[in-house]
Design a protein around this motif. Sequence first.
Motif, PDB file in Angstrom:
ATOM      1  N   TRP A  87       1.859 -11.076  10.701  1.00  0.00           N
ATOM      2  CA  TRP A  87       0.761 -10.439   9.988  1.00  0.00           C
ATOM      3  C   TRP A  87       2.213  -9.845   8.772  1.00  0.00           C
ATOM      4  O   TRP A  87       2.290  -8.561   9.695  1.00  0.00           O
ATOM      5  N   ASP A  88       2.513  -9.849   8.204  1.00  0.00           N
ATOM      6  CA  ASP A  88       2.795  -9.277   6.977  1.00  0.00           C
ATOM      7  C   ASP A  88       2.952  -8.182   6.720  1.00  0.00           C
ATOM      8  O   ASP A  88       1.838  -7.555   6.813  1.00  0.00           O
ATOM      9  N   ASP A  93      -1.973  -3.945   4.080  1.00  0.00           N
ATOM     10  CA  ASP A  93      -2.830  -3.184   4.066  1.00  0.00           C
ATOM     11  C   ASP A  93      -4.134  -3.919   3.651  1.00  0.00           C
ATOM     12  O   ASP A  93      -4.547  -3.289   3.627  1.00  0.00           O
ATOM     13  N   LYS A  94      -3.936  -4.754   3.487  1.00  0.00           N
ATOM     14  CA  LYS A  94      -5.582  -5.714   2.522  1.00  0.00           C
ATOM     15  C   LYS A  94      -6.644  -5.600   4.068  1.00  0.00           C
ATOM     16  O   LYS A  94      -7.060  -4.673   3.765  1.00  0.00           O
ATOM     17  N   LEU A  95      -5.710  -5.480   5.053  1.00  0.00           N
ATOM     18  CA  LEU A  95      -6.820  -5.356   6.151  1.00  0.00           C
ATOM     19  C   LEU A  95      -7.049  -3.814   6.332  1.00  0.00           C
ATOM     20  O   LEU A  95      -8.393  -3.700   6.472  1.00  0.00           O
ATOM     21  N   GLU A  98      -9.793  -2.899   3.555  1.00  0.00           N
ATOM     22  CA  GLU A  98     -11.360  -3.320   3.600  1.00  0.00           C
ATOM     23  C   GLU A  98     -11.725  -2.219   4.942  1.00  0.00           C
ATOM     24  O   GLU A  98     -13.108  -2.017   4.563  1.00  0.00           O
ATOM     25  N   TYR A  99     -11.149  -2.133   5.817  1.00  0.00           N
ATOM     26  CA  TYR A  99     -11.781  -1.089   6.789  1.00  0.00           C
ATOM     27  C   TYR A  99     -11.620  -0.318   6.628  1.00  0.00           C
ATOM     28  O   TYR A  99     -13.083   0.119   6.950  1.00  0.00           O
ATOM     29  N   MET A 100     -10.651   0.555   5.682  1.00  0.00           N
ATOM     30  CA  MET A 100     -11.908   1.926   5.560  1.00  0.00           C
ATOM     31  C   MET A 100     -12.777   1.745   4.487  1.00  0.00           C
ATOM     32  O   MET A 100     -14.061   2.814   4.398  1.00  0.00           O
ATOM     33  N   ASN A 101     -12.791   1.046   3.729  1.00  0.00           N
ATOM     34  CA  ASN A 101     -13.756   0.478   3.164  1.00  0.00           C
ATOM     35  C   ASN A 101     -15.266   0.162   3.441  1.00  0.00           C
ATOM     36  O   ASN A 101     -16.642   1.229   2.779  1.00  0.00           O
TER      37      ASN A 101
END
Length: 180
Positions: A87-88, A93-95, A98-101
Amino acid sequence: MPKVTKAPNTQRTSPVAVNGANGTPASNSLRPSSGAWSPRDDEILMQARAQGLNWVPIQQAHFSAKTPNACRKRHERLMEKRSVEDWDSLKLDKLAMEYMNLRKDMWQMLATRVGEKWQLIEAKCMEKGLKTLQSVGRSATKRDSGVGLSEAEAATASPFPPTNQETRGLLEEGAPKEKN
């Protein structure tokens, strides 16, 4: 007389049948185990597979004491481990974004079932961790599966504990309070 110590047998064995006098596989003998995979073995395996070799040629060329299936299974485990560790910062960052959204929507369904605020459910789940929740969930399922209940109790038993709202409703209706 001095005590004699034997060197430990480092070669593991696994059951394989041998057919009497001719030595062909039968049913009650032992053969040497192919042993553990070393980091160098893992490296060779990954390189050979990256070159496009199939399992039989890999086994024949590099791992004569192992089966082609053992090579395949080891490669699968190494790939799974690599994907977990790979996991770079962009993926993370994307995770996180999306989690916060989605976090309110994700936790709201569970919070509704439990009768608590979604923020509290999120915090408790994060605090306890996945393994603890899985273990407690399995134990609760076994405990609440109806073992030891009468037929009438089992028929009305819910797989979920009562929500705080349900408990408050029972207490307001005059049910006796539980002692802690």
